[in-house]
Design an enzyme around this catalytic site. Structure first.
Site, PDB file in Angstrom:
ATOM      1  N   LYS A  48       0.864  -1.187   0.000  1.00  0.00           N
ATOM      2  CA  LYS A  48       0.000   0.000   0.000  1.00  0.00           C
ATOM      3  C   LYS A  48       0.893   1.227   0.000  1.00  0.00           C
ATOM      4  O   LYS A  48       2.019   1.174   0.496  1.00  0.00           O
ATOM      5  CB  LYS A  48      -0.885   0.021   1.256  1.00  0.00           C
ATOM      6  CG  LYS A  48      -2.110   0.876   1.106  1.00  0.00           C
ATOM      7  CD  LYS A  48      -3.207   0.130   0.369  1.00  0.00           C
ATOM      8  CE  LYS A  48      -4.424   1.003   0.129  1.00  0.00           C
ATOM      9  NZ  LYS A  48      -5.552   0.197  -0.385  1.00  0.00           N
TER      10      LYS A  48
HETATM   11  P1  NAD Z   1     -12.785   7.657  -3.038  1.00  0.00           P
HETATM   12  O1  NAD Z   1     -11.783   8.677  -2.661  1.00  0.00           O
HETATM   13  O2  NAD Z   1     -13.140   7.464  -4.466  1.00  0.00           O
HETATM   14  O3  NAD Z   1     -14.147   7.881  -2.215  1.00  0.00           O
HETATM   15  C1  NAD Z   1     -14.191   7.989  -0.815  1.00  0.00           C
HETATM   16  C2  NAD Z   1     -15.602   8.442  -0.435  1.00  0.00           C
HETATM   17  O4  NAD Z   1     -15.742   8.399   0.980  1.00  0.00           O
HETATM   18  C3  NAD Z   1     -15.898   9.877  -0.848  1.00  0.00           C
HETATM   19  O5  NAD Z   1     -17.250   9.967  -1.244  1.00  0.00           O
HETATM   20  C4  NAD Z   1     -15.694  10.665   0.452  1.00  0.00           C
HETATM   21  O6  NAD Z   1     -16.419  11.878   0.473  1.00  0.00           O
HETATM   22  C5  NAD Z   1     -16.227   9.663   1.442  1.00  0.00           C
HETATM   23  N1  NAD Z   1     -15.808   9.837   2.821  1.00  0.00           N
HETATM   24  C6  NAD Z   1     -14.565  10.070   3.314  1.00  0.00           C
HETATM   25  N2  NAD Z   1     -14.617  10.149   4.638  1.00  0.00           N
HETATM   26  C7  NAD Z   1     -15.910   9.932   4.996  1.00  0.00           C
HETATM   27  C8  NAD Z   1     -16.615   9.877   6.234  1.00  0.00           C
HETATM   28  N3  NAD Z   1     -15.966  10.032   7.383  1.00  0.00           N
HETATM   29  N4  NAD Z   1     -17.945   9.623   6.215  1.00  0.00           N
HETATM   30  C9  NAD Z   1     -18.592   9.439   5.055  1.00  0.00           C
HETATM   31  N5  NAD Z   1     -17.988   9.470   3.860  1.00  0.00           N
HETATM   32  C10 NAD Z   1     -16.677   9.722   3.839  1.00  0.00           C
HETATM   33  O7  NAD Z   1     -12.213   6.262  -2.414  1.00  0.00           O
HETATM   34  P2  NAD Z   1     -12.646   4.785  -2.823  1.00  0.00           P
HETATM   35  O8  NAD Z   1     -11.681   4.289  -3.831  1.00  0.00           O
HETATM   36  O9  NAD Z   1     -14.113   4.726  -3.080  1.00  0.00           O
HETATM   37  O10 NAD Z   1     -12.308   3.998  -1.473  1.00  0.00           O
HETATM   38  C11 NAD Z   1     -13.235   3.890  -0.398  1.00  0.00           C
HETATM   39  C12 NAD Z   1     -12.822   2.715   0.472  1.00  0.00           C
HETATM   40  O11 NAD Z   1     -12.822   1.509  -0.303  1.00  0.00           O
HETATM   41  C13 NAD Z   1     -11.425   2.806   1.077  1.00  0.00           C
HETATM   42  O12 NAD Z   1     -11.434   2.149   2.333  1.00  0.00           O
HETATM   43  C14 NAD Z   1     -10.581   1.998   0.105  1.00  0.00           C
HETATM   44  O13 NAD Z   1      -9.386   1.515   0.691  1.00  0.00           O
HETATM   45  C15 NAD Z   1     -11.558   0.875  -0.203  1.00  0.00           C
HETATM   46  N6  NAD Z   1     -11.277   0.138  -1.437  1.00  0.00           N
HETATM   47  C16 NAD Z   1     -11.192   0.779  -2.647  1.00  0.00           C
HETATM   48  C17 NAD Z   1     -10.963   0.047  -3.794  1.00  0.00           C
HETATM   49  C18 NAD Z   1     -10.923   0.675  -5.157  1.00  0.00           C
HETATM   50  O14 NAD Z   1     -10.829  -0.072  -6.157  1.00  0.00           O
HETATM   51  N7  NAD Z   1     -11.031   1.984  -5.284  1.00  0.00           N
HETATM   52  C19 NAD Z   1     -10.783  -1.346  -3.717  1.00  0.00           C
HETATM   53  C20 NAD Z   1     -10.906  -1.978  -2.492  1.00  0.00           C
HETATM   54  C21 NAD Z   1     -11.155  -1.234  -1.355  1.00  0.00           C
END
Ligand code: NAD
Length: 428
Positions: free
Chosen positions: A118
């Site tokens: 990561k």
């Molecule tokens: P992103 O940056 O695209 O979106 C994050 C979202 O969460 C945004 O809408 C933001 O406003 C919101 N957010 C942040 N803090 C918040 C809070 N305290 N309360 C409510 N909403 C909040 O990120 P993402 O890629 O969607 O990732 C989200 C999660 O999924 C992370 O934990 C990431 O590690 C995990 N994840 C992502 C992927 C991927 O392919 N992008 C894969 C596996 C896991």
């Protein structure tokens, strides 16, 4: 005894909190069940390599600012390290270590031939121009470039990064190598060696297991209700695919606020609103509610898809969802896990539920290395097959051993990684 010989503090201290403590508590439970000794636990609890870099940024106004970034490679006993790159003001080294460890278990559980890694840069990307973010990304890439590569470590998008970020990393690395290396990142634009289906893969996978989990509890997804925390790359498409399956999405949130509609939100209209305004807040066909209302909504399914540690000892007893499917990494602390378990809630753990992203990242890497591209249907079919097979094997292990899904998933994954170590032997 020199400082280097001091035992590493691997045991979560009593009362200590944070994702690394959570990840190590989960690992400890799995290694205890597997009967592994302290030496093996210590090896698995500790990253194989980690680097912290400083990133001097020339801002658009001519001033200079110093940022900090990390890349942690937790384990590569089963193949190259793999994991996202996060841009967030909350990034710290312990968080990156925990996320890298969870990537190792996720890849092993899904039988993707990677270890876990990561990266993170402590920056709030909303306050920087695209040109500044490009300079940050290129300098960060240049600093970590000895560690990455298609056979070493392959970054992907995470919070605050996207396909553009992956294109800049790929370009910077390729310029340094003197030739184009498509396989150094995944989650790239399709026109630049990305895979069809990658942008929505994590959410597709979340929804595959969410629908299976609902059915396993006798709930018909068509007519079920859901709430989704986070409306980014994972939460947005999860909400869309749930709505397409007939599930009413009653509440969603992002970092700015939350909206609720008792009859179900019009998700396509909400997506248009978010594209226009940058937030779910102010959506005309929903009521504004406090952020915690999303986690505590009376729904069949809750999908936390934002950040770590949102379901904790202090709020877990207020969760009313029958099923929690973890779109985010590490949203549930071990204390909250216990409370939810005692309350009869089903928690589908992150390393299973959100593995769709790394599965299609793996497909992207395979396609890039072969320079041969698959159709969207091919990607979607193979993704569904792997997600549902893993769902089946985790449920089977949980039933056989009488343990929760998270513990079963971690046991299966840790066992695979430990086997790889055993077969390879210890060098020298
Ligand atoms: P992103 O940056 O695209 O979106 C994050 C979202 O969460 C945004 O809408 C933001 O406003 C919101 N957010 C942040 N803090 C918040 C809070 N305290 N309360 C409510 N909403 C909040 O990120 P993402 O890629 O969607 O990732 C989200 C999660 O999924 C992370 O934990 C990431 O590690 C995990 N994840 C992502 C992927 C991927 O392919 N992008 C894969 C596996 C896991």
């Amino acid at each position: 005894m020199t400082a280097l010989q001091e035992p590493v503090a691997l045991h979560p201290a009593p009362g200590a909190t944070g994702p690394l403590n959570d990840a190590r508590t989960q690992l400890r439970e799995a290694t205890t069940l597997l009967g592994y000794d302290e030496g093996l636990y210590s090896m698995l609890a500790t990253p194989r390599r980690e680097v912290t870099v400083s990133i001097p940024l020339r801002r658009d106004d001519g001033s200079t600012e110093l940022l900090v970034g990390h890349r942690v490679q937790h384990n590569f006993s089963r193949g190259p390290a793999k994991g996202g790159l996060r841009y967030s003001p909350d990034v710290d080294l312990d968080e990156v270590r925990a996320l890298a460890m969870w990537m190792t278990w996720k890849c092993a559980l899904l039988d993707v031939p990677y270890g876990g890694a990561k990266g993170g840069v402590r920056i709030d990307p909303r306050h920087y121009s695209q040109a500044e973010l490009e300079r940050v990304t290129r300098r960060y890439t240049s600093e970590i470039s000895p560690l990455i590569g298609p056979e070493r470590d392959i970054p992907a998008p995470d919070i605050g990064t996207d396909e553009k970020t992956m294109a800049w990393i790929m370009d910077t690395y390729s310029v340094q190598q003197g030739h184009t290396v498509l396989g150094v990142t995944t989650g790239k634009p399709i026109s630049l060696g990305g895979s069809r289906g990658r942008a929505t893969a994590t959410s597709r996978g979340v929804v595959h297991v969410a629908l299976a989990a609902l059915r396993s509890r006798g709930i018909d997804p068509a007519g079920a209700t859901a709430s989704v925390q986070g409306f980014g790359k994972v939460g947005r498409y999860a909400a869309r695919f749930l709505a397409e399956a007939g599930t009413r999405v009653l509440a969603v949130s992002d970092q700015y606020g939350a909206v609720f509609a008792s009859g179900g939100l019009d998700v396509p209209a909400l997506e248009k609103h978010v594209d226009a305004t940058g937030s779910v807040v102010g959506f005309a066909d929903g009521d504004e509610v406090p952020a915690e209302a999303v986690l505590e909504a009376d729904v069949d399914l809750l999908v936390p898809a934002a950040v770590e540690g949102v379901l904790r000892a202090d709020n877990a007893s207020r969760v009313r969802a029958r099923i929690i499917v973890e779109g985010a990494n590490g949203p549930t602390t071990p204390e909250a896990d216990r409370i939810l378990q005692e309350a009869g809630r089903l928690v589908v753990p992150d390393i299973l539920a959100n593995a769709g992203g790394v599965i299609v990242s793996y497909f992207e890497w395979v396609q890039a290395n072969q320079a041969y591209w698959w159709s969207e249907n091919e990607v979607e079919d193979r993704l569904a097959e792997r997600m549902l097979a893993a769902w089946g094997s985790v449920n089977e292990a949980a039933a056989r051993l009488g343990i929760p899904l998270r513990t079963a998933a971690t046991v299966l994954a840790v066992e695979r990684v430990a086997q790889a170590h055993q077969l390879r032997g210890l060098y020298p």
